[in-house]
Design a protein around this motif. Structure first.
Motif, mmCIF file in Angstrom:
data_model
loop_
_atom_site.group_PDB
_atom_site.id
_atom_site.type_symbol
_atom_site.label_atom_id
_atom_site.label_comp_id
_atom_site.label_asym_id
_atom_site.label_seq_id
_atom_site.Cartn_x
_atom_site.Cartn_y
_atom_site.Cartn_z
ATOM 1 N N PHE A 21 9.089 -29.721 14.149
ATOM 2 C CA PHE A 21 10.046 -29.672 15.192
ATOM 3 C C PHE A 21 10.390 -31.014 15.850
ATOM 4 C CE2 PHE A 21 10.877 -28.904 19.847
ATOM 5 C CZ PHE A 21 12.016 -28.244 19.832
ATOM 6 N N TYR A 22 9.311 -31.581 16.358
ATOM 7 C CA TYR A 22 9.260 -32.772 17.125
ATOM 8 C C TYR A 22 9.790 -33.886 16.313
ATOM 9 C CZ TYR A 22 7.104 -30.594 21.380
ATOM 10 O OH TYR A 22 6.871 -29.784 22.075
ATOM 11 N N ARG A 23 9.407 -34.139 15.128
ATOM 12 C CA ARG A 23 9.896 -35.066 14.133
ATOM 13 C C ARG A 23 11.214 -34.984 13.584
ATOM 14 N NH1 ARG A 23 6.312 -34.482 9.864
ATOM 15 N NH2 ARG A 23 7.689 -32.991 9.208
ATOM 16 N N ASP A 24 11.467 -33.635 12.978
ATOM 17 C CA ASP A 24 12.957 -33.303 12.493
ATOM 18 C C ASP A 24 13.687 -32.808 13.203
ATOM 19 O OD1 ASP A 24 11.220 -34.142 10.260
ATOM 20 O OD2 ASP A 24 10.833 -32.173 9.598
ATOM 21 N N VAL A 25 13.580 -31.939 14.103
ATOM 22 C CA VAL A 25 14.447 -31.627 14.832
ATOM 23 C C VAL A 25 14.873 -32.401 16.179
ATOM 24 C CG1 VAL A 25 15.143 -29.254 16.454
ATOM 25 C CG2 VAL A 25 13.850 -29.030 14.124
ATOM 26 N N LEU A 26 14.145 -32.655 16.798
ATOM 27 C CA LEU A 26 13.938 -33.565 17.823
ATOM 28 C C LEU A 26 14.304 -35.062 17.689
ATOM 29 C CD1 LEU A 26 11.875 -32.210 21.126
ATOM 30 C CD2 LEU A 26 14.457 -31.617 20.533
ATOM 31 N N GLY A 27 13.813 -35.580 16.343
ATOM 32 C CA GLY A 27 13.972 -36.722 15.932
ATOM 33 C C GLY A 27 13.153 -37.885 16.573
ATOM 34 N N LEU A 28 12.083 -37.433 17.126
ATOM 35 C CA LEU A 28 11.030 -38.355 18.055
ATOM 36 C C LEU A 28 10.468 -39.505 16.828
ATOM 37 C CD1 LEU A 28 9.096 -36.202 20.425
ATOM 38 C CD2 LEU A 28 11.304 -37.391 20.641
ATOM 39 N N ALA A 29 10.657 -40.862 17.008
ATOM 40 C CA ALA A 29 9.924 -41.654 16.026
ATOM 41 C C ALA A 29 8.545 -41.644 16.518
ATOM 42 C CB ALA A 29 10.385 -42.934 16.603
ATOM 43 N N VAL A 30 7.889 -41.797 15.169
ATOM 44 C CA VAL A 30 6.197 -41.885 15.128
ATOM 45 C C VAL A 30 5.681 -43.323 15.719
ATOM 46 C CG1 VAL A 30 4.384 -41.847 13.634
ATOM 47 C CG2 VAL A 30 6.341 -40.204 13.320
ATOM 48 N N TYR A 31 4.720 -43.099 16.739
ATOM 49 C CA TYR A 31 4.081 -44.231 17.082
ATOM 50 C C TYR A 31 3.021 -44.689 16.130
ATOM 51 C CZ TYR A 31 0.971 -47.133 20.241
ATOM 52 O OH TYR A 31 0.135 -47.993 20.527
ATOM 53 N N ALA A 72 26.455 -33.862 23.855
ATOM 54 C CA ALA A 72 26.321 -34.630 22.543
ATOM 55 C C ALA A 72 24.933 -33.904 22.007
ATOM 56 C CB ALA A 72 26.375 -35.914 22.497
ATOM 57 N N THR A 73 23.925 -33.990 22.793
ATOM 58 C CA THR A 73 22.623 -33.538 22.573
ATOM 59 C C THR A 73 22.391 -32.150 22.310
ATOM 60 O OG1 THR A 73 21.496 -35.446 23.665
ATOM 61 C CG2 THR A 73 20.068 -33.542 23.259
ATOM 62 N N ALA A 74 23.148 -31.543 22.994
ATOM 63 C CA ALA A 74 23.023 -29.763 23.031
ATOM 64 C C ALA A 74 23.886 -29.475 21.717
ATOM 65 C CB ALA A 74 23.738 -29.230 24.012
ATOM 66 N N ALA A 75 24.920 -30.296 21.414
ATOM 67 C CA ALA A 75 25.719 -30.060 20.044
ATOM 68 C C ALA A 75 24.825 -30.258 19.004
ATOM 69 C CB ALA A 75 26.938 -30.761 20.210
ATOM 70 N N GLU A 76 24.040 -31.446 18.950
ATOM 71 C CA GLU A 76 23.266 -31.888 17.863
ATOM 72 C C GLU A 76 21.983 -30.870 17.647
ATOM 73 O OE1 GLU A 76 20.482 -35.681 16.101
ATOM 74 O OE2 GLU A 76 21.814 -35.796 18.066
ATOM 75 N N LEU A 77 21.621 -30.461 18.697
ATOM 76 C CA LEU A 77 20.453 -29.605 18.476
ATOM 77 C C LEU A 77 20.851 -27.992 18.035
ATOM 78 C CD1 LEU A 77 18.629 -30.023 21.987
ATOM 79 C CD2 LEU A 77 17.521 -30.510 19.718
ATOM 80 N N ALA A 78 22.206 -27.687 18.426
ATOM 81 C CA ALA A 78 22.700 -26.520 17.850
ATOM 82 C C ALA A 78 23.003 -26.362 16.360
ATOM 83 C CB ALA A 78 24.028 -25.960 18.714
ATOM 84 N N ALA A 79 23.391 -27.818 15.885
ATOM 85 C CA ALA A 79 23.629 -28.047 14.472
ATOM 86 C C ALA A 79 22.358 -28.015 13.970
ATOM 87 C CB ALA A 79 24.487 -29.305 14.390
#
Length: 127
Positions: A21-31, A72-79
């Motif tokens: 979820f955090y990596r692929d859906v939200l797209g958070l970068a790995v530290y 735009a963020t909400a639309a990307e999440l919905a997609a």
């Protein structure tokens, strides 16, 4: 007292599901990654997903994430198949917010700070 860094640590019920979820859906970068956990960049701090928890997410806890463009963020999440708990809207305190939840139910507040909001204004006296 001096604090040099900050990190929010989550112990999810299903670590792999939360990592995805955090990596692929939200797209958070790995530290950084380490055996049993991953630390993500989270704006001015970090989010660590490690270990395994057993309980429900507390309704008293939320993660606040500022974004440039809430629509735009909400639309990307919905997609990406994410259902918002609350659609984007202007709050009485002047911020635009939308809410969603992570796989364990932890509320995530997405925030857009309008250009004229006091957070963006320099409150120092002119020199």
């Amino acid at each position: 007292m001096e604090f040099l860094s900050s990190r929010l640590i989550l112990r999810p019920r299903d670590p792999e599901r939360s990592l995805a979820f955090y990596r692929d859906v939200l797209g958070l970068a790995v530290y950084r990654e380490f055996p049993g956990g991953v630390v993500f960049f989270l704006g001015g701090g970090f989010l660590e997903i490690s270990g395994q928890g057993a309980g429900e997410a507390s309704p008293d806890m939320a993660v606040w994430l500022q974004v440039r463009d809430l629509a735009a963020t909400a639309a990307e999440l919905a997609a990406n198949g994410v259902t918002l708990l609350r659609e984007p809207r202007q709050e009485p305190w002047g911020l635009r917010e939308a809410w969603l939840a992570d796989p364990d139910g932890l509320r995530i507040v997405l925030v857009e700070v309008p250009a004229d909001h006091p957070i963006r204004r320099d409150s120092r006296e002119p020199a």
